[in-house]
Design a protein around this motif. Structure first.
Motif, PDB file in Angstrom:
ATOM      1  N   LYS A  38       0.820  -1.140   0.039  1.00  0.00           N
ATOM      2  CA  LYS A  38      -0.208   0.017  -0.114  1.00  0.00           C
ATOM      3  C   LYS A  38       0.949   1.360   0.069  1.00  0.00           C
ATOM      4  N   ALA A  39       1.965   1.262   0.897  1.00  0.00           N
ATOM      5  CA  ALA A  39       2.851   2.432   0.811  1.00  0.00           C
ATOM      6  C   ALA A  39       3.431   2.661  -0.447  1.00  0.00           C
ATOM      7  N   LEU A  40       3.790   1.440  -1.064  1.00  0.00           N
ATOM      8  CA  LEU A  40       4.519   1.707  -2.395  1.00  0.00           C
ATOM      9  C   LEU A  40       3.344   2.169  -3.351  1.00  0.00           C
ATOM     10  N   ASN A  41       2.341   1.897  -3.413  1.00  0.00           N
ATOM     11  CA  ASN A  41       1.563   2.431  -4.447  1.00  0.00           C
ATOM     12  C   ASN A  41       1.321   3.932  -4.130  1.00  0.00           C
ATOM     13  N   GLU A  42       1.360   4.349  -3.019  1.00  0.00           N
ATOM     14  CA  GLU A  42       0.978   5.865  -2.616  1.00  0.00           C
ATOM     15  C   GLU A  42       2.307   6.432  -3.038  1.00  0.00           C
ATOM     16  N   ILE A  43       3.496   5.884  -2.912  1.00  0.00           N
ATOM     17  CA  ILE A  43       4.699   6.621  -3.285  1.00  0.00           C
ATOM     18  C   ILE A  43       4.532   6.831  -4.923  1.00  0.00           C
ATOM     19  N   TYR A  44       4.218   5.792  -5.463  1.00  0.00           N
ATOM     20  CA  TYR A  44       4.177   5.744  -6.845  1.00  0.00           C
ATOM     21  C   TYR A  44       3.160   6.797  -7.457  1.00  0.00           C
ATOM     22  N   GLY A  45       2.044   6.790  -6.685  1.00  0.00           N
ATOM     23  CA  GLY A  45       1.051   7.808  -6.922  1.00  0.00           C
ATOM     24  C   GLY A  45       1.501   9.203  -6.955  1.00  0.00           C
ATOM     25  N   VAL A  46       2.247   9.519  -5.667  1.00  0.00           N
ATOM     26  CA  VAL A  46       2.995  10.877  -5.750  1.00  0.00           C
ATOM     27  C   VAL A  46       3.906  11.195  -6.836  1.00  0.00           C
ATOM     28  N   LEU A  47       4.861  10.008  -7.056  1.00  0.00           N
ATOM     29  CA  LEU A  47       5.809  10.309  -8.062  1.00  0.00           C
ATOM     30  C   LEU A  47       5.018  10.474  -9.344  1.00  0.00           C
ATOM     31  N   LYS A  48       3.881  10.073  -9.903  1.00  0.00           N
ATOM     32  CA  LYS A  48       3.264  10.219 -10.898  1.00  0.00           C
ATOM     33  C   LYS A  48       2.932  11.680 -11.002  1.00  0.00           C
ATOM     34  N   GLU A  49       2.613  12.347  -9.916  1.00  0.00           N
ATOM     35  CA  GLU A  49       2.562  13.713 -10.044  1.00  0.00           C
ATOM     36  C   GLU A  49       3.709  14.572 -10.153  1.00  0.00           C
ATOM     37  N   GLN A  50       4.835  14.185  -9.710  1.00  0.00           N
ATOM     38  CA  GLN A  50       6.208  14.909  -9.593  1.00  0.00           C
ATOM     39  C   GLN A  50       7.066  14.652 -10.734  1.00  0.00           C
ATOM     40  N   LEU A  51       7.120  13.599 -11.381  1.00  0.00           N
ATOM     41  CA  LEU A  51       7.937  13.298 -12.511  1.00  0.00           C
ATOM     42  C   LEU A  51       7.492  13.674 -13.975  1.00  0.00           C
ATOM     43  N   SER A  52       8.298  13.957 -14.832  1.00  0.00           N
ATOM     44  CA  SER A  52       8.032  14.408 -16.097  1.00  0.00           C
ATOM     45  C   SER A  52       7.527  12.973 -16.828  1.00  0.00           C
ATOM     46  N   PRO A  53       6.644  13.305 -17.898  1.00  0.00           N
ATOM     47  CA  PRO A  53       6.129  12.026 -18.418  1.00  0.00           C
ATOM     48  C   PRO A  53       7.256  10.851 -18.847  1.00  0.00           C
TER      49      PRO A  53
ATOM     50  N   LEU B 161      11.175  -7.176   0.527  1.00  0.00           N
ATOM     51  CA  LEU B 161      11.752  -6.412  -0.712  1.00  0.00           C
ATOM     52  C   LEU B 161      11.071  -5.146  -0.984  1.00  0.00           C
ATOM     53  N   THR B 162       9.345  -5.235  -0.794  1.00  0.00           N
ATOM     54  CA  THR B 162       8.929  -4.203  -0.981  1.00  0.00           C
ATOM     55  C   THR B 162       9.205  -2.993  -0.192  1.00  0.00           C
ATOM     56  N   LYS B 163       9.464  -3.271   1.250  1.00  0.00           N
ATOM     57  CA  LYS B 163       9.860  -2.393   2.174  1.00  0.00           C
ATOM     58  C   LYS B 163      11.223  -1.500   1.487  1.00  0.00           C
ATOM     59  N   GLU B 164      11.996  -2.303   1.113  1.00  0.00           N
ATOM     60  CA  GLU B 164      13.383  -1.734   0.460  1.00  0.00           C
ATOM     61  C   GLU B 164      12.998  -0.908  -0.681  1.00  0.00           C
ATOM     62  N   ARG B 165      12.096  -1.393  -1.570  1.00  0.00           N
ATOM     63  CA  ARG B 165      11.748  -0.586  -2.611  1.00  0.00           C
ATOM     64  C   ARG B 165      11.207   0.838  -2.455  1.00  0.00           C
ATOM     65  N   CYS B 166      10.163   0.850  -1.288  1.00  0.00           N
ATOM     66  CA  CYS B 166       9.490   1.969  -1.029  1.00  0.00           C
ATOM     67  C   CYS B 166      10.921   3.084  -0.400  1.00  0.00           C
ATOM     68  N   TYR B 167      11.767   2.808   0.272  1.00  0.00           N
ATOM     69  CA  TYR B 167      12.752   3.348   0.709  1.00  0.00           C
ATOM     70  C   TYR B 167      13.778   3.873  -0.625  1.00  0.00           C
ATOM     71  N   GLU B 168      13.901   3.052  -1.600  1.00  0.00           N
ATOM     72  CA  GLU B 168      14.642   3.290  -2.489  1.00  0.00           C
ATOM     73  C   GLU B 168      13.966   4.446  -3.400  1.00  0.00           C
ATOM     74  N   LEU B 169      12.582   4.309  -3.808  1.00  0.00           N
ATOM     75  CA  LEU B 169      11.943   5.312  -4.508  1.00  0.00           C
ATOM     76  C   LEU B 169      11.945   6.530  -3.997  1.00  0.00           C
ATOM     77  N   VAL B 170      11.795   6.507  -2.566  1.00  0.00           N
ATOM     78  CA  VAL B 170      11.724   7.757  -1.877  1.00  0.00           C
ATOM     79  C   VAL B 170      13.119   8.503  -2.212  1.00  0.00           C
ATOM     80  N   ALA B 171      14.298   7.738  -1.803  1.00  0.00           N
ATOM     81  CA  ALA B 171      15.579   8.326  -1.758  1.00  0.00           C
ATOM     82  C   ALA B 171      15.796   8.967  -3.231  1.00  0.00           C
ATOM     83  N   ASN B 172      15.389   8.042  -4.414  1.00  0.00           N
ATOM     84  CA  ASN B 172      16.067   8.237  -5.686  1.00  0.00           C
ATOM     85  C   ASN B 172      15.177   9.414  -6.408  1.00  0.00           C
ATOM     86  N   TYR B 173      13.865   9.390  -6.121  1.00  0.00           N
ATOM     87  CA  TYR B 173      13.080   9.953  -7.053  1.00  0.00           C
ATOM     88  C   TYR B 173      12.247  11.215  -6.308  1.00  0.00           C
TER      89      TYR B 173
END
Length: 88
Positions: A14-29, A74-86
């Motif tokens: 769920k956290a990963l999906n929330e992060i992904y949703g925020v990134l959709k708004e922040q990143l270029s297409p 692994l999903t927890k690690e991915r959450c932290y990775e996305l936040v740190a990198n994007y």
């Protein structure tokens, strides 16, 4: 224990999906297209790694527990990775 790991996985997913949703708004297409492809590859990696880890306990009651526990970790690690990198 398996129920606890399933709950942990659900919470991190769920956290990963929330992060992904925020990134959709922040990143270029273009950045989002690249991240989407990266995410697809990561999901395959996560599931394959979970399967491989669970095979250590193949046929035993711990097999499914190990699968979901690996997915959760692994999903927890991915959450932290996305936040740190994007995230900005």
């Amino acid at each position: 224990m398996e129920e606890q790991e399933e709950e942990r996985y659900k919470n991190w997913d769920k956290a990963l999906n929330e992060i992904y949703g925020v990134l959709k708004e922040q990143l270029s297409p273009e950045q989002m297209d690249q991240l989407t492809e990266e995410q697809r590859n990561w999901v395959e990696f996560r599931d394959e790694a979970a399967k491989e880890a669970s095979l250590e306990y193949e046929g035993g009651s711990t097999e499914s527990l190990e699968y979901v526990a690996t997915q959760a970790s692994l999903t927890k690690e991915r959450c932290y990775e996305l936040v740190a990198n994007y995230m900005k």
